[in-house]
Design a protein around this motif. Structure first.
Motif, mmCIF file in Angstrom:
data_model
loop_
_atom_site.group_PDB
_atom_site.id
_atom_site.type_symbol
_atom_site.label_atom_id
_atom_site.label_comp_id
_atom_site.label_asym_id
_atom_site.label_seq_id
_atom_site.Cartn_x
_atom_site.Cartn_y
_atom_site.Cartn_z
ATOM 1 N N ILE A 340 0.831 -1.200 0.000
ATOM 2 C CA ILE A 340 0.000 0.000 0.000
ATOM 3 C C ILE A 340 0.872 1.259 0.000
ATOM 4 O O ILE A 340 0.671 2.185 -0.793
ATOM 5 C CB ILE A 340 -0.939 0.011 1.220
ATOM 6 C CG1 ILE A 340 -2.026 -1.069 1.062
ATOM 7 C CG2 ILE A 340 -1.582 1.382 1.414
ATOM 8 C CD1 ILE A 340 -2.825 -1.317 2.326
ATOM 9 N N ASP A 341 1.873 1.282 0.889
ATOM 10 C CA ASP A 341 2.757 2.450 0.988
ATOM 11 C C ASP A 341 3.488 2.704 -0.336
ATOM 12 O O ASP A 341 3.642 3.851 -0.762
ATOM 13 C CB ASP A 341 3.768 2.242 2.114
ATOM 14 C CG ASP A 341 3.098 2.161 3.480
ATOM 15 O OD1 ASP A 341 1.959 2.643 3.610
ATOM 16 O OD2 ASP A 341 3.720 1.607 4.406
ATOM 17 N N TRP A 343 2.580 1.690 -3.471
ATOM 18 C CA TRP A 343 1.668 2.103 -4.541
ATOM 19 C C TRP A 343 1.137 3.519 -4.331
ATOM 20 O O TRP A 343 0.894 4.246 -5.298
ATOM 21 C CB TRP A 343 0.526 1.108 -4.676
ATOM 22 C CG TRP A 343 0.904 -0.103 -5.479
ATOM 23 C CD1 TRP A 343 1.758 -0.142 -6.532
ATOM 24 C CD2 TRP A 343 0.443 -1.442 -5.294
ATOM 25 N NE1 TRP A 343 1.863 -1.426 -7.023
ATOM 26 C CE2 TRP A 343 1.053 -2.246 -6.286
ATOM 27 C CE3 TRP A 343 -0.429 -2.047 -4.394
ATOM 28 C CZ2 TRP A 343 0.824 -3.611 -6.393
ATOM 29 C CZ3 TRP A 343 -0.665 -3.415 -4.509
ATOM 30 C CH2 TRP A 343 -0.042 -4.186 -5.499
ATOM 31 N N GLU A 344 0.940 3.906 -3.067
ATOM 32 C CA GLU A 344 0.462 5.271 -2.811
ATOM 33 C C GLU A 344 1.516 6.301 -3.220
ATOM 34 O O GLU A 344 1.176 7.406 -3.639
ATOM 35 C CB GLU A 344 0.077 5.432 -1.340
ATOM 36 C CG GLU A 344 -1.250 4.748 -1.000
ATOM 37 C CD GLU A 344 -1.691 4.982 0.433
ATOM 38 O OE1 GLU A 344 -0.829 5.293 1.268
ATOM 39 O OE2 GLU A 344 -2.896 4.814 0.713
ATOM 40 N N GLU A 345 2.791 5.915 -3.119
ATOM 41 C CA GLU A 345 3.862 6.796 -3.590
ATOM 42 C C GLU A 345 3.819 6.949 -5.109
ATOM 43 O O GLU A 345 4.210 7.985 -5.659
ATOM 44 C CB GLU A 345 5.225 6.232 -3.166
ATOM 45 C CG GLU A 345 6.391 7.133 -3.505
ATOM 46 C CD GLU A 345 7.736 6.562 -3.071
ATOM 47 O OE1 GLU A 345 8.778 7.118 -3.483
ATOM 48 O OE2 GLU A 345 7.747 5.547 -2.335
ATOM 49 N N ILE A 347 1.003 6.918 -6.981
ATOM 50 C CA ILE A 347 -0.231 7.555 -7.458
ATOM 51 C C ILE A 347 0.007 8.902 -8.150
ATOM 52 O O ILE A 347 -0.521 9.137 -9.244
ATOM 53 C CB ILE A 347 -1.253 7.699 -6.305
ATOM 54 C CG1 ILE A 347 -1.798 6.328 -5.907
ATOM 55 C CG2 ILE A 347 -2.410 8.611 -6.717
ATOM 56 C CD1 ILE A 347 -2.694 6.339 -4.686
ATOM 57 N N LYS A 356 -4.640 5.072 -12.657
ATOM 58 C CA LYS A 356 -5.133 5.257 -11.291
ATOM 59 C C LYS A 356 -6.166 4.190 -10.943
ATOM 60 O O LYS A 356 -6.239 3.737 -9.800
ATOM 61 C CB LYS A 356 -5.746 6.654 -11.136
ATOM 62 C CG LYS A 356 -4.725 7.774 -11.133
ATOM 63 C CD LYS A 356 -5.399 9.124 -10.943
ATOM 64 C CE LYS A 356 -4.367 10.250 -10.947
ATOM 65 N NZ LYS A 356 -5.008 11.575 -10.774
ATOM 66 N N ILE A 363 -4.637 -1.237 -4.256
ATOM 67 C CA ILE A 363 -4.549 -0.738 -2.883
ATOM 68 C C ILE A 363 -5.784 -1.170 -2.086
ATOM 69 O O ILE A 363 -5.688 -1.621 -0.938
ATOM 70 C CB ILE A 363 -4.413 0.800 -2.872
ATOM 71 C CG1 ILE A 363 -3.055 1.203 -3.472
ATOM 72 C CG2 ILE A 363 -4.540 1.345 -1.457
ATOM 73 C CD1 ILE A 363 -2.910 2.704 -3.717
ATOM 74 N N TYR A 379 -11.538 2.745 -1.611
ATOM 75 C CA TYR A 379 -10.622 2.663 -2.758
ATOM 76 C C TYR A 379 -11.287 1.973 -3.946
ATOM 77 O O TYR A 379 -11.010 2.306 -5.107
ATOM 78 C CB TYR A 379 -9.334 1.941 -2.367
ATOM 79 C CG TYR A 379 -8.276 2.878 -1.833
ATOM 80 C CD1 TYR A 379 -7.459 3.596 -2.695
ATOM 81 C CD2 TYR A 379 -8.089 3.052 -0.466
ATOM 82 C CE1 TYR A 379 -6.493 4.470 -2.222
ATOM 83 C CE2 TYR A 379 -7.127 3.926 0.027
ATOM 84 C CZ TYR A 379 -6.331 4.633 -0.861
ATOM 85 O OH TYR A 379 -5.384 5.496 -0.390
#
Length: 469
Positions: A340-341, A343-345, A347, A356, A363, A379
């Motif tokens: 998650i961390d 993939w969020e970076e 985005i 997206k 995510i 999400y």
């Protein structure tokens, strides 16, 4: 006509051949796949599947199955001929074969795995404007001559479908099954655009290396040196690495990439102008092969090296690619928060709504695995919104399934049933039979849970009423 016997793979292959001669490629492909269900090494089934895919114009997929059959039965000339004609068809389009991502199939989780494999085609979808339901986003004008060459006989079909879009009354109507005509027309145009844009715009690793080759050749002319074989070696090697991986030979692909990496590291920056970018690409290739072989820790290390090279050399596309792959490895080994961390970076680096869509979906699925159903649903809804903006029915299917599964976890059975029903409509629209079966089973399970909850509430209400007397 052939009389089909249950489980008879030879009969299925024979019927597939008959369908192909009749021009029914869809049923030919179905029977070919059915003949391989219990025996993936059945050469006749592999050949029929390859032939059906070739006839349908999916030359890159056909090439994979011709290669697979040739490795099993090298003495059969027909597989060699199939490889040659597929390669020729691909070369006639763009000059070199491109990579192919194969899909996994299974239970309801297969829909999620299928969603991951869809990522390779993210940039090939049609966009819809927000204020006009059936009007596509303005795109740069295409050259009709090139598009006609890419689509062949299908070009006339595309022109016809685009004319239908202008008939607003027709677009507002629905079929007897309740499917909107607009959705059917846009689905057809989307497929044709993906076919033409794939050949015209897709840019795999070795395509970028081909540009390096052109620069290298110019340098050779200027400096009157002769490392032309260096450029040829790079292009050929990257093609081999990619083809081995897509052809279910990850171990050979990894070994080849490691040999090429060692060779490249021994060359100077003058001989290879984009040396650092190429080294990062090779680490990425090695990591993907290691992932396919189940070597998760090694794959993670390789993709982290790709990320390090990308950041050191200010290569934003490579950074995005590395974060993508690192997140996939973390998710595969069950480290969902790290995925998650990562993939969020990624985005903010996404270049399209469709990219997206994939990120939000993955995510959300990780949050579902962490039993954080509310966040997973949020999400999933973001993923669905992006998919709606793109007008991509397949991603709408994947996102809707994720939302439904989160609602089941939250015991919001009524909403889950409605979401699964919407997902089933999407699966029918794109003729995804595997997804339809999985969703029907899930619908049955959640309906039972909903009935049990209603009965439990009635019992509690009855007991409460009796106590109040």
């Amino acid at each position: 006509a052939l009389k089909l016997r249950a489980g008879d793979k030879h009969c299925l292959a024979a019927r597939s051949k008959c369908y192909l001669k009749l021009g029914d490629t869809e049923n030919s492909l179905k029977d070919a796949e059915a003949s391989l269900q219990n025996d993936k090494t059945f050469s006749k089934g592999l050949y029929q599947k390859a032939e059906a895919l070739y006839t349908m114009g999916d030359f890159e997929f056909a090439l994979v199955f011709y290669h697979r059959g040739y490795r099993l039965r090298p003495e059969l000339q027909k597989f060699k001929l199939g490889i040659e004609k597929s390669q020729e068809a691909i070369v006639n389009c763009i000059g070199s074969p491109s990579s192919v991502k194969l899909e996994n199939k299974g239970d309801l989780c297969f829909i999620s795995r299928q969603a991951e494999s869809k990522k390779a085609n993210e940039k090939l979808q049609i966009k819809l404007t927000k204020d006009q339901k059936w009007t596509r986003k303005q795109e740069p004008a295409r050259n009709p001559k090139i598009e006609r060459q890419l689509l062949g006989e299908l070009y006339a079909d595309k022109v016809y479908l685009e004319k239908l879009l202008k008939d607003k009354d027709l677009m507002e109507s629905s079929t007897k099954q309740g499917i909107k005509v607009a959705d059917l027309v846009l689905s057809g145009i989307s497929y044709l655009d993906r076919r033409s844009e794939f050949w015209q715009q897709q840019k795999p690793i070795y395509a970028r290396v081909r540009e390096c080759k052109l620069r290298q050749q110019k340098w050779i002319r200027d400096k009157k040196r002769k490392p032309a074989e260096v450029a040829r070696y790079i292009v050929k090697s990257m093609e081999d690495i990619d083809m081995l991986l897509t052809g279910d030979s990850p171990e050979e692909s990894c070994k080849k990439a490691e040999r090429v990496l060692k060779t490249i590291q021994g060359w100077s920056d003058v001989e290879v102008p984009n040396k650092n970018e190429l080294i990062g690409n090779l680490h990425s290739c090695i990591g993907n092969a290691q992932l396919e072989m189940g070597q998760m820790e090694k794959a993670l290390q390789s993709h982290k090296m790709d990320l390090e090279f990308a950041r050191q050399n200010d290569l934003p596309d490579a950074v995005s690619r590395a974060l993508d792959n690192i997140g996939r490895v973390y998710a595969r080994i069950g480290k969902f928060q790290q995925a998650i961390d990562t993939w969020e970076e990624k985005i903010p680096m996404a270049k399209s709504s469709l990219e997206k869509t994939w990120l939000f979906h993955e995510i959300g699925r990780c949050y579902l695995e962490l039993n954080k159903a509310e966040t997973a649903q949020s999400y999933g809804e973001k993923s669905l919104q992006s998919a709606d903006e793109e007008g991509d029915v397949e991603w709408q299917l994947h996102a809707t399934v994720l939302v439904a599964q989160a609602q089941v976890k939250l015991k919001d059975y009524r909403s889950a049933i409605m979401s699964f029903e919407r997902a089933l409509e999407k699966a029918k629209l794109i003729h995804n039979e595997a997804a339809q079966k999985a969703i029907i089973i899930a619908l049955d399970d959640v309906s039972k849970s909903f009935i049990e909850e209603l009965n439990k509430r009635r019992e509690e209400t009855t007991v409460y009423s009796l106590k109040g007397r």
